[in-house]
Design an enzyme around this catalytic site. Structure first.
Site, PDB file in Angstrom:
ATOM      1  N   SER A 190       0.847  -1.189   0.000  1.00  0.00           N
ATOM      2  CA  SER A 190       0.000   0.000   0.000  1.00  0.00           C
ATOM      3  C   SER A 190       0.881   1.237   0.000  1.00  0.00           C
ATOM      4  O   SER A 190       2.120   1.147   0.045  1.00  0.00           O
ATOM      5  CB  SER A 190      -0.918   0.010   1.217  1.00  0.00           C
ATOM      6  OG  SER A 190      -0.164   0.156   2.416  1.00  0.00           O
ATOM      7  N   LYS A 191       0.267   2.409  -0.011  1.00  0.00           N
ATOM      8  CA  LYS A 191       0.999   3.667  -0.099  1.00  0.00           C
ATOM      9  C   LYS A 191       1.943   3.887   1.081  1.00  0.00           C
ATOM     10  O   LYS A 191       2.918   4.634   0.963  1.00  0.00           O
ATOM     11  CB  LYS A 191       0.023   4.835  -0.211  1.00  0.00           C
ATOM     12  CG  LYS A 191      -0.726   4.879  -1.537  1.00  0.00           C
ATOM     13  CD  LYS A 191      -1.663   6.065  -1.591  1.00  0.00           C
ATOM     14  CE  LYS A 191      -2.408   6.120  -2.922  1.00  0.00           C
ATOM     15  NZ  LYS A 191      -3.349   7.262  -2.974  1.00  0.00           N
TER      16      LYS A 191
END
Length: 483
Positions: free
Chosen positions: A257-258
């Protein structure tokens, strides 16, 4: 009878940027097709209009083109199976859903409550816990409700008894009990199909032989197969891919994820990663060539790719490994290509040093893994940092502050008188400076420290003086004595 031509598809939703997980799915689908002389199809899955992002389709085209994944068929290349945009096929889905109702494999559901999965789009199945009350409606009640215009969805009718088994080309034979499956919605109240239903219909109609998707879809596969069986269609081969994980600060891993770093193709390229390096690295996230080789061009991947090389275990996205691989690709660029590509990120454009960028680029090409590293490595060229006299001390170069002062005292007047400020003239002057009194290594070290104000630089004293020019070089050398 010969096997049918291999046909794979990439079916992204136009909801934003291209996540590296989506790009890997596209890459493996492309490689499966191309390694076997097949076709790679692009299909736009836009059944969830609420999540549609303007311009996202263009991002899909742009990303695939930058990655070199040219599709054989798609919205812009009709191979006889179009349209390739799901919102343009809605009447087909309605016809197919009503066919299942007629066969007893689906039913009209008139329940008023909002069903969580009615608007669900994506690969992962969502269980609504629907109690199946509309399964029990008699034909007369159904007909009356339809005649009255009562809103409805069409649900798949799943027999809760027994099990459903299927074979995956990565994970092998899998059996799931039917009692854990729900009567998923096939056609929504607005007449649009759900993601899962549209995929089954389109994959069959478009002759897709291999369905490539993430391993999180394994639990939903029995629903797909029950639909294929209800229609009497041939079930395609399944290729479920392992998850891509990211490494957390505490050393554990979780789904990428980010918070782990850039996760979209566009962001990675904006940070200086080359498309070829990204594609090469993503190919290794879940696949092995069974050799120690790590660098592959896309044509080479097409030649050697095999489904048997796909792994079951999740792959961890390693940004350091990607950066190393990117550096290897940078080294292979033609010098002119590197200079042109790296200039926007280098910080030289519009500065007094812009004319010297080709020389600086030649020094940097083998020393950077990312274009974004260049400003930090060359900041000293734009403004020399303050530094301590202790920086002149280096045993290997036989130098210390006293020796450096002696070097600069001799070097400055000699350089002031130098007729030609070119590489050979500068090298000859510094190499012969001081005769037997000053060691050549001492000279080069002292001059470079005075010019750069730091111990590690791309290029030596001569290259730095060429980039800075006569006036700036002499100015720095004079103030270098003061240090």
């Amino acid at each position: 009878m010969s096997d049918p031509q291999v046909r794979t598809r990439f079916a992204p939703s136009p909801t934003g940027f291209m996540h590296v997980g989506n790009l890997r799915t596209a890459l493996y689908a492309y490689l499966i097709a191309k390694s076997q002389g097949g076709k790679f199809v692009l299909r736009i899955e836009d059944t969830d209009q609420a999540r549609y992002v303007p311009g996202a389709v263009e991002v899909i085209y742009k990303t695939l083109a930058a990655a070199g994944l040219e599709h054989d068929e798609g919205p812009d290349k009709d191979g006889g199976f179009g349209p390739y945009v799901q919102s343009e096929r809605r009447e087909l889905y309605r016809t197919c859903a009503e066919e299942l109702v007629a066969k007893g494999a689906a039913y009209y559901c008139f329940c008023d409550k909002q069903e969580p999965d009615e608007e669900h789009e994506g690969d992962a199945p969502v269980s609504t816990g629907y109690d199946g009350r509309c399964r029990k409606l008699d034909a007369a009640t159904v007909a009356a409700n339809l005649a009255a215009g009562k809103p409805y969805v069409i649900r798949q009718k799943i027999d809760r008894d027994g099990t459903t088994a299927f074979h995956d080309l990565v994970f092998g034979d899998i059996t799931i009990e039917n009692k854990v499956l729900d009567d998923q919605i096939l056609l929504k109240r607005d007449g649009m199909p759900t993601y899962n239903f549209a995929n089954v219909v389109d994959d069959h109609m478009m002759g897709i032989t291999h369905v490539v998707r993430g391993s999180e879809d394994l639990p939903s596969t029995p629903k797909y197969n029950l639909l294929y069986q209800a229609f009497g269609w041939e079930i395609p081969h399944y290729v479920h891919l392992p998850l891509i994980m990211g490494r957390n600060a505490d050393g554990t891993v979780s789904k990428l994820s980010k918070r782990h770093g850039s996760v979209s193709f566009e962001n990675l390229t904006s940070e200086g990663y080359l498309p070829e390096a990204i594609v090469n690295y993503i190919a290794l996230l879940g696949w092995s060539s069974k050799t120690d080789r790590e660098i592959f061009t896309l044509p080479e991947l097409c030649e050697c790719f095999n489904i048997s090389g796909l792994n079951k275990a999740p792959a961890v996205f390693d940004y350091a490994k990607l950066a190393w691989l990117n550096g290897e690709y940078i080294k292979k660029l033609a010098p002119e290509a590197f200079a042109a590509a790296a200039l926007p990120a280098a910080g030289f454009a519009g500065t007094p040093l812009e004319s010297q960028w080709p020389l600086a680029a030649s020094l940097l090409q083998s020393r950077v893994n990312l274009y974004s590293e260049i400003p930090e490595k060359t900041a000293f060229l734009h403004a020399r940092p303050d530094f301590s006299a202790e920086l002149y001390t280096n045993k290997k170069s036989k130098c210390d502050p006293a020796v450096a002062a002696a070097v600069l005292a001799v070097a400055i007047p000699a350089l002031e008188k130098l007729a030609n400020w070119d590489k050979d003239s500068l090298m000859n002057l510094l190499s012969g400076l001081g005769g037997e009194t000053l060691h050549p290594k001492s000279v080069m070290w002292a001059v470079r420290i005075a010019l750069a104000g730091q111990s590690v630089t791309p290029g030596g004293a001569v290259e730095i003086m060429l980039i800075l020019g006569r006036e700036e070089s002499l100015k720095r050398l004079r103030t270098g004595i003061d240090a």
